[in-house]
Design an enzyme around this catalytic site. Structure first.
Site, PDB file in Angstrom:
ATOM      1  N   ARG A 206      13.238  -3.464  -5.818  1.00 46.50           N
ATOM      2  CA  ARG A 206      11.998  -3.411  -6.184  1.00 46.50           C
ATOM      3  C   ARG A 206      11.831  -3.063  -7.534  1.00 46.50           C
ATOM      4  NH1 ARG A 206       9.585  -0.475  -1.774  1.00 46.50           N
ATOM      5  NH2 ARG A 206       7.384  -1.056  -2.853  1.00 46.50           N
TER       6      ARG A 206
ATOM      7  N   LYS B  62       3.047   5.780   5.602  1.00 50.60           N
ATOM      8  CA  LYS B  62       2.224   4.289   5.438  1.00 50.60           C
ATOM      9  C   LYS B  62       2.132   4.024   6.897  1.00 50.60           C
ATOM     10  CE  LYS B  62       4.766   3.335   1.180  1.00 50.60           C
ATOM     11  NZ  LYS B  62       5.832   2.424   0.541  1.00 50.60           N
TER      12      LYS B  62
ATOM     13  N   PRO C 182       0.756  -1.313  -0.178  1.00 51.58           N
ATOM     14  CA  PRO C 182       0.211   0.087   0.136  1.00 51.58           C
ATOM     15  C   PRO C 182       0.772   1.286   0.045  1.00 51.58           C
ATOM     16  CG  PRO C 182      -0.583  -1.517   1.716  1.00 51.58           C
ATOM     17  CD  PRO C 182       0.866  -2.076   1.266  1.00 51.58           C
ATOM     18  N   GLU C 183       0.430   2.390  -0.722  1.00 50.38           N
ATOM     19  CA  GLU C 183       1.136   3.589  -0.639  1.00 50.38           C
ATOM     20  C   GLU C 183       0.313   4.576   0.151  1.00 50.38           C
ATOM     21  OE1 GLU C 183       2.838   4.756  -4.343  1.00 50.38           O
ATOM     22  OE2 GLU C 183       2.808   2.529  -5.083  1.00 50.38           O
TER      23      GLU C 183
END
Ligand SMILES: [Zn+2]
Length: 284
Positions: free
Chosen positions: A273, A51, A2-3
């Site tokens: 990533r 976050k 999630p961002e």
């Protein structure tokens, strides 16, 4: 993962149903956290920083959680089957007489005095979604087109209160080695927080910038402003319902030029990533 927009949406939803209400049930399934040490009482507000999620109680303590990779909060009617929270992946249950908030697969949990929330996020750069995280020279544009720049947060005391945070973010970029690739730098939460792989990729695509371009050659202010815009729109409309141009579209045609979208890994070897990009539109 999630961002920032997802976490802020969760905070807004939890605030809607918990803010100002007394909890009738608190169930925290986390080894190091004791509910006994926790004066449940009335929820003052729920807020997000990058976050990290904070449920603040009127008694002056905060429940801090983090979604990590797979965490999710669901809000269901109290008394419903899901409100029983019988799944082994449930980590937290916060309920009023009307609504039950169930946190699944949370990646972090602490109870801290609200005044010490900062200690938990001291390692983070400024939150790109903070209310005032708008560069000064873009303020006129922001006033003319607020939906593009200003986060639809609730009116409450934010953790960040001035556009000094924007200047702080830019100074943190300036302090990085200027040969460092922009893709991995955007994901470095100690430089600026709240950006994940989706909006790193979408922001770079918007500005036709390769994820490997050195910081020294990257126009940071428009890039950060548009990533912030992407994230703010994400708060209004979740990613699932929006057009994504490059992220997770490897091999599919670029929506601008038709070249197949490519994927490469960015970041240090221990924390690589994926970065999706168009090799033609974003050749440098
Ligand atoms: Zn292209």
């Amino acid at each position: 993962m999630p961002e920032g927009d997802t976490v802020l949406s969760v905070a807004n939803r939890l605030h809607e149903v918990l803010g100002g209400h007394s909890l009738t049930r608190v169930d925290l399934r986390w080894p190091s956290v004791s509910v006994d040490a926790f004066n449940r009482g009335v929820v003052h507000d729920v807020d997000a920083y990058a976050k990290h999620l904070f449920v603040r109680f009127a008694s002056g303590v905060s429940l801090h959680t983090h979604l990590r990779m797979d965490g999710v909060w669901r809000v269901v009617p109290t008394g419903s089957r899901e409100a029983q929270a019988s799944s082994p992946t449930v980590r937290a249950v916060l309920a009023t007489s009307e609504w039950t908030c169930v946190g699944y697969e949370l990646g972090m949990m602490d109870i801290v005095p609200t005044a010490r929330e900062r200690d938990l996020i001291a390692h983070l750069g400024p939150d790109i979604l903070a209310d005032q995280c708008v560069p000064t020279h873009l303020l006129d544009q922001a006033r003319a087109d607020p939906a593009r720049f200003l986060a639809p947060r609730r009116a409450h005391t934010s953790l960040l209160v001035s556009d000094r945070d924007w200047i702080e973010a830019l100074s943190r970029f300036a302090a990085q080695p200027q040969t460092r690739p922009i893709g991995e730098t955007l994901l470095d939460q100690s430089v600026v927080s709240g950006i994940g792989t989706i909006f790193m990729a979408e922001g770079l695509f918007t500005h036709r910038i390769s994820p490997m371009r050195p910081l020294a050659d990257t126009p940071l202010v428009p890039l950060l402003a548009s990533i912030r815009g992407h994230l703010i729109r994400g708060v209004v409309r979740p990613v699932a319902g929006r057009r994504i141009h490059v992220h997770s579209r490897r091999g599919q045609p670029c929506m601008r030029c038709g070249t197949p979208i490519a994927r490469r890994l960015v970041g240090p070897p221990t924390a690589q990533r994926p970065a999706f990009y168009c090799p033609t539109c974003q050749h440098r």
